[in-house]
Design a protein around this motif. Structure first.
Motif, mmCIF file in Angstrom:
data_model
loop_
_atom_site.group_PDB
_atom_site.id
_atom_site.type_symbol
_atom_site.label_atom_id
_atom_site.label_comp_id
_atom_site.label_asym_id
_atom_site.label_seq_id
_atom_site.Cartn_x
_atom_site.Cartn_y
_atom_site.Cartn_z
ATOM 1 N N PHE A 255 0.825 -1.201 0.000
ATOM 2 C CA PHE A 255 0.000 0.000 0.000
ATOM 3 C C PHE A 255 0.866 1.260 0.000
ATOM 4 O O PHE A 255 0.558 2.248 -0.663
ATOM 5 N N ALA A 256 1.963 1.206 0.760
ATOM 6 C CA ALA A 256 2.788 2.407 0.935
ATOM 7 C C ALA A 256 3.646 2.713 -0.292
ATOM 8 O O ALA A 256 4.011 3.855 -0.529
ATOM 9 N N LEU A 257 3.971 1.673 -1.072
ATOM 10 C CA LEU A 257 4.767 1.898 -2.290
ATOM 11 C C LEU A 257 3.864 2.397 -3.410
ATOM 12 O O LEU A 257 2.778 1.860 -3.610
ATOM 13 N N PRO A 258 4.295 3.384 -4.163
ATOM 14 C CA PRO A 258 3.482 3.809 -5.313
ATOM 15 C C PRO A 258 3.298 2.657 -6.299
ATOM 16 O O PRO A 258 4.233 1.871 -6.504
ATOM 17 N N PRO A 259 2.125 2.546 -6.913
ATOM 18 C CA PRO A 259 1.834 1.437 -7.832
ATOM 19 C C PRO A 259 2.899 1.268 -8.914
ATOM 20 O O PRO A 259 3.248 0.150 -9.283
ATOM 21 N N PHE A 260 3.410 2.366 -9.394
ATOM 22 C CA PHE A 260 4.435 2.335 -10.433
ATOM 23 C C PHE A 260 5.647 1.524 -9.994
ATOM 24 O O PHE A 260 6.141 0.659 -10.705
ATOM 25 N N LEU A 261 6.130 1.786 -8.797
ATOM 26 C CA LEU A 261 7.311 1.082 -8.284
ATOM 27 C C LEU A 261 6.958 -0.357 -7.939
ATOM 28 O O LEU A 261 7.793 -1.258 -8.031
ATOM 29 N N ARG A 262 5.712 -0.567 -7.543
ATOM 30 C CA ARG A 262 5.244 -1.905 -7.191
ATOM 31 C C ARG A 262 5.229 -2.797 -8.415
ATOM 32 O O ARG A 262 5.296 -4.010 -8.311
ATOM 33 N N ARG A 263 5.089 -2.202 -9.578
ATOM 34 C CA ARG A 263 5.096 -3.006 -10.806
ATOM 35 C C ARG A 263 6.512 -3.241 -11.307
ATOM 36 O O ARG A 263 6.715 -3.756 -12.397
ATOM 37 N N LYS B 269 8.696 -1.001 -12.059
ATOM 38 C CA LYS B 269 9.155 0.001 -13.019
ATOM 39 C C LYS B 269 9.785 1.194 -12.293
ATOM 40 O O LYS B 269 9.652 1.350 -11.094
ATOM 41 N N LEU B 270 10.464 1.994 -13.084
ATOM 42 C CA LEU B 270 10.941 3.278 -12.579
ATOM 43 C C LEU B 270 10.394 4.355 -13.502
ATOM 44 O O LEU B 270 10.375 4.177 -14.714
ATOM 45 N N PRO B 271 9.938 5.457 -12.949
ATOM 46 C CA PRO B 271 9.435 6.515 -13.826
ATOM 47 C C PRO B 271 10.592 7.184 -14.545
ATOM 48 O O PRO B 271 11.696 7.272 -14.016
ATOM 49 N N ARG B 272 10.320 7.628 -15.762
ATOM 50 C CA ARG B 272 11.352 8.385 -16.473
ATOM 51 C C ARG B 272 11.534 9.733 -15.777
ATOM 52 O O ARG B 272 10.544 10.351 -15.394
ATOM 53 N N PRO B 273 12.770 10.149 -15.626
ATOM 54 C CA PRO B 273 12.935 11.453 -14.972
ATOM 55 C C PRO B 273 12.284 12.529 -15.832
ATOM 56 O O PRO B 273 12.308 12.460 -17.051
ATOM 57 N N GLN B 274 11.691 13.506 -15.160
ATOM 58 C CA GLN B 274 11.006 14.551 -15.893
ATOM 59 C C GLN B 274 12.020 15.593 -16.319
ATOM 60 O O GLN B 274 12.943 15.897 -15.579
ATOM 61 N N LYS B 275 11.786 16.130 -17.507
ATOM 62 C CA LYS B 275 12.652 17.225 -17.927
ATOM 63 C C LYS B 275 12.454 18.370 -16.956
ATOM 64 O O LYS B 275 11.336 18.724 -16.623
ATOM 65 N N ARG B 276 13.536 18.913 -16.526
ATOM 66 C CA ARG B 276 13.420 20.006 -15.556
ATOM 67 C C ARG B 276 12.777 21.212 -16.187
ATOM 68 O O ARG B 276 13.202 21.677 -17.232
ATOM 69 N N LYS B 277 11.755 21.693 -15.538
ATOM 70 C CA LYS B 277 11.177 22.947 -16.005
ATOM 71 C C LYS B 277 12.187 24.045 -15.703
ATOM 72 O O LYS B 277 12.815 24.038 -14.648
ATOM 73 N N PRO B 278 12.377 24.967 -16.659
ATOM 74 C CA PRO B 278 13.297 26.060 -16.339
ATOM 75 C C PRO B 278 12.768 26.795 -15.111
ATOM 76 O O PRO B 278 11.588 27.137 -15.041
ATOM 77 N N MET B 279 13.665 26.961 -14.156
ATOM 78 C CA MET B 279 13.239 27.608 -12.915
ATOM 79 C C MET B 279 13.004 29.092 -13.163
ATOM 80 O O MET B 279 13.876 29.784 -13.666
ATOM 81 N N GLY C 275 -4.985 13.288 -6.778
ATOM 82 C CA GLY C 275 -5.013 13.849 -8.124
ATOM 83 C C GLY C 275 -3.686 13.733 -8.861
ATOM 84 O O GLY C 275 -3.594 14.071 -10.034
ATOM 85 N N VAL C 276 -2.641 13.241 -8.175
ATOM 86 C CA VAL C 276 -1.324 13.129 -8.816
ATOM 87 C C VAL C 276 -1.269 11.820 -9.608
ATOM 88 O O VAL C 276 -1.583 10.759 -9.082
ATOM 89 N N ALA C 277 -0.889 11.898 -10.878
ATOM 90 C CA ALA C 277 -0.858 10.713 -11.741
ATOM 91 C C ALA C 277 0.213 9.731 -11.270
ATOM 92 O O ALA C 277 1.136 10.090 -10.540
ATOM 93 N N ASP C 278 0.056 8.482 -11.696
ATOM 94 C CA ASP C 278 0.931 7.386 -11.274
ATOM 95 C C ASP C 278 2.425 7.681 -11.383
ATOM 96 O O ASP C 278 3.166 7.523 -10.408
ATOM 97 N N ALA C 279 2.860 8.083 -12.573
ATOM 98 C CA ALA C 279 4.291 8.284 -12.782
ATOM 99 C C ALA C 279 4.796 9.439 -11.919
ATOM 100 O O ALA C 279 5.872 9.361 -11.312
ATOM 101 N N ALA C 280 3.993 10.488 -11.825
ATOM 102 C CA ALA C 280 4.397 11.643 -11.022
ATOM 103 C C ALA C 280 4.472 11.256 -9.551
ATOM 104 O O ALA C 280 5.348 11.718 -8.814
ATOM 105 N N ARG C 281 3.571 10.399 -9.124
ATOM 106 C CA ARG C 281 3.596 9.971 -7.734
ATOM 107 C C ARG C 281 4.892 9.207 -7.448
ATOM 108 O O ARG C 281 5.551 9.414 -6.427
ATOM 109 N N ALA C 282 5.268 8.347 -8.369
ATOM 110 C CA ALA C 282 6.510 7.593 -8.190
ATOM 111 C C ALA C 282 7.717 8.531 -8.210
ATOM 112 O O ALA C 282 8.660 8.360 -7.428
#
Ligand code: ADP
Ligand code: ZN
Ligand code: ZN
Length: 659
Positions: free
Chosen positions: A97-105, A107-117, A208-215
């Motif tokens: 329950f405590a692990l995000p579903p993405f990691l439980r499967r 998988k690893l989420p692709r790193p997000q491109k950094r938004k320019p700060m 409201g946070v999507a799976d990959a973002a949660r991971a």
């Protein structure tokens, strides 16, 4: 031989052994793929051993150890272990329950491109008021574990105190965790936090946070890249290696308790976590739960008071309107109607609070007594005139609105009682010029619609709001000067001993929406019990008086916080099956209970039928939490050994909030 001991997300309490010759202690807390049944499963390695209880020829090799992310740290594993023991839930399932579903499967989420700060200037913080200063001082001075209750009405500057305490933690390189109720997690708060800390990495965690973002958020927390985690109950399980402060805002809120699966209270788990990590925790509320208030009164928690609003001076004037002497019009008194008319003339906003959505709670035939009932639940189908449906609020069953009574053919059937839609219709008729906005789970069914409604309220494009408790939480409406409360009395005499506590909190919060800035607010409560102590305490803005009176009653009755409770619930095709199972469970409990634990009789639940299942429950109570815990552990093991009729399901709910 090297063995890894793996927790799997299955309803069994034991760990599973596999051979893994290349495994070492560094793999504890790592995910592993292992053969299970006919397929394979992903689990978490909790131990390394040299030998297994299993015969070695039966041991299968581990299929893979996933070393692509840091191992989950020991304190995180200990937190899951605590929840497993305390809530009587298999450890593998707690971890699952405590692990995000993405990691439980696996998988690893692709790193997000950094938004320019964007170079955001950090938003200036206001000079603290003396009480805020004292609160921040106490929190930042805490060395080690300490629980603070920050008690202050809406607008008293609690959030400002949290932000300052977080600021101090960030300055020393620590991480902070801030828990908020599901509905209060608005972009407004996220924005306030990121504006205050433009250089910090803030992770949001809510439904409201999507799976990959949660991971991604989970990994950022685990790797120490996140500075602040802001989220709902689930985020209490975020791994945070440098965690130095926990904040639980609106700590009394029911949404911190999960009502299915792992039935945990995120607030209580947060307190455990703070204790485990030797760090301070701040519980904030205008209307603390009686459990928390009791701890503060007894000195176990340290009370920090903010006694006045930070900006607008006066709290709203709260008055009761005696409805026994008056013929109501559409459920509203002349005083309330006049109040609404006056606000319309002055171009101010008003709100009518009615905690019942739909048009009417039931459709009925006066000729034969037929009422619209759900065929799957012990509940009525609610009339929804907006989309011309009958709907069960418990199971979602829907039907069209019949033209005539299905039993006797009478065409003269009526909706009885009043919900938000009916109030809306009545107000539209009475004030045709007014812009009326209804806010409930039907009109705000998605976060997007909810945000749109909030925006409309803020920019003043509504005159009269009609809302359920959805509106009560965590938003300030600058133009609102009148709150009318209708239909609140029922909760005064409800069978649930927590009903008055919830009512007080709701009314205090909904009243707190009114009268900001230069506009004084007014709250009118329609009631047939104007002298009731709950309303009197509300009018006096005296939460402490109300809480003390409630605590006296709870003590006399032996209810929490003066006792600790657990419920065993069962559901089956027939109520007899459910009750028979509970009777057997009670038999099994008798030799284990000892003197300190009381076992009540199995009884059908108040709403016995839900989704075609008949539900019953058995209450267990003790004045000693350790005694109850010891008993529950032994009993739980026994329960797993009981023979069940087919289709019977049961669960334990420790510290239940609802009966
Ligand atoms: P709460 O969380 O108790 O509802 P907030 O922290 O949101 O209260 O404060 C309410 C309002 O008062 C906010 O607009 C906030 O910016 C403002 N405020 C809080 N503390 C101060 C202060 N010391 N001086 C001026 N304004 C303040
Ligand atoms: Zn009829
Ligand atoms: Zn139903």
């Amino acid at each position: 031989m090297t063995i890894v001991r793996v927790a799997l997300d299955v309803p069994l309490t034991r760990l599973f052994d596999y051979r893994a010759d290349d495994a070492s202690d560094a793999d504890i807390g790592r995910r592993a793929v292992v053969a299970f049944g006919r397929g394979s499963k992903l689990g978490l390695i909790l131990g390394i051993a040299e030998a297994s209880d299993q015969p070695s020829e039966k041991l299968k090799p581990v299929e893979a150890i996933l070393r692509d992310m840091p191992a989950l740290p020991a304190d995180w594993l200990a937190l899951c272990d605590f929840c497993s023991r305390y809530y009587q839930h298999p450890l593998g399932q707690v971890i699952g329950f405590a692990l995000p579903p993405f990691l439980r499967r696996g998988k690893l989420p692709r790193p997000q491109k950094r938004k320019p700060m964007l170079a955001m200037p950090s938003k200036q913080s206001p000079a603290l008021l003396p009480e805020q200063q004292a609160a921040v001082g106490a929190i930042t001075a805490a060395r080690g574990f300490e629980t603070f209750l920050l008690h202050g009405i809406t607008g008293s500057g609690k959030t400002e105190v949290y932000l300052r305490a977080i600021e101090a933690v960030l300055a020393t390189g620590g991480q902070a965790l801030m828990l908020v109720p599901e509905i209060a997690l608005t972009p407004q708060l996220e924005q306030r936090v990121s504006e205050r800390f433009p250089d910090a990495s803030v992770v949001s965690a809510h439904s409201g946070v999507a799976d990959a973002a949660r991971a991604r958020g989970f990994l950022a927390a685990l790797e120490g890249r996140a500075d602040i985690v802001l989220g709902t109950r689930l985020s209490v399980f975020m791994p945070l290696p440098r965690l130095k402060l926990i904040v639980v805002d609106e700590e009394h809120d029911g949404s911190f308790k999960q009502q299915e699966g792992l039935r945990y209270s995120a607030r209580d788990v947060a307190v455990f976590r703070a204790k485990q990590l030797h760090i301070p925790i701040v519980l904030g509320s205008a209307t603390p739960s009686l459990e928390t208030f009791h701890h503060a009164a007894s000195g176990r928690y340290r009370l920090l008071e903010l006694s006045r609003r930070a900006v607008a001076e006066a709290p709203p004037e709260v008055r009761t309107v005696d409805t026994r002497r008056e013929k109501l019009q559409d459920g509203m008194s002349a005083v309330l109607i006049e109040g609404l008319a006056e606000r319309l003339r002055r171009n101010e906003q008003s709100l009518v609070f009615l905690n019942r959505r739909g048009y009417a709670p039931v459709l009925a035939c006066p000729a034969c007594g037929w009422v619209s009932r759900c065929r799957r639940c012990a509940a009525n189908l609610v009339v929804h005139l907006a989309d011309r449906r009958l709907r069960c609020h418990h199971c979602g069953l829907e039907a069209g609105i019949p033209k005539a009574c299905p039993d006797c053919g009478n065409q003269d059937i009526h909706p009885f009682g009043r919900g938000t839609q009916r109030l809306e219709a009545a107000l539209s008729e009475r004030f045709p010029q007014a812009r009326i906005l209804r806010i409930d789970r039907d009109s705000a069914s998605t976060p997007k619609k909810w945000q749109a409604l909030l925006a409309a309220i803020h920019e003043g494009s509504a005159d009269i709001l009609i809302g359920t408790q959805m509106l009560a939480k965590g938003h300030d409406f600058p133009l609102l000067t009148l709150v009318g409360v209708v239909g609140a009395d029922a909760a005064l005499f409800a069978a649930d001993f927590r009903a008055p506590e919830r009512l007080f909190a709701q009314l205090m919060q909904v009243g707190g929406r009114s009268g900001r800035a230069e506009l004084p607010g007014e709250v009118l409560i329609q009631t047939e019990h104007p002298g009731h102590p709950l309303y009197r305490a509300l009018a006096a803005h005296d939460y402490a008086a109300f809480a003390r009176a409630q605590l006296d009653e709870r003590q006399a009755a032996g209810f929490p916080p003066f006792s600790f409770q657990a419920l065993l619930r069962a559901e089956a095709k027939t109520i007899d099956q459910s009750l028979a199972f509970l009777a057997a469970a009670r038999e099994a409990a008798l030799p284990l209970a000892g003197e300190k634990v009381s076992l009540y009789d199995p009884v059908p639940m108040r709403m016995a039928r839900l989704k075609n299942l008949e539900r019953a429950q058995l209450l267990v109570e003790s004045a000693s939490r350790p005694a109850l815990q010891t008993f529950l552990a032994a009993w739980n093991e026994n329960l797993h050994g009981l023979k069940l009729p087919r289709d019977l399901r049961w669960h334990l709910d420790v510290d239940p909030l609802e009966f």
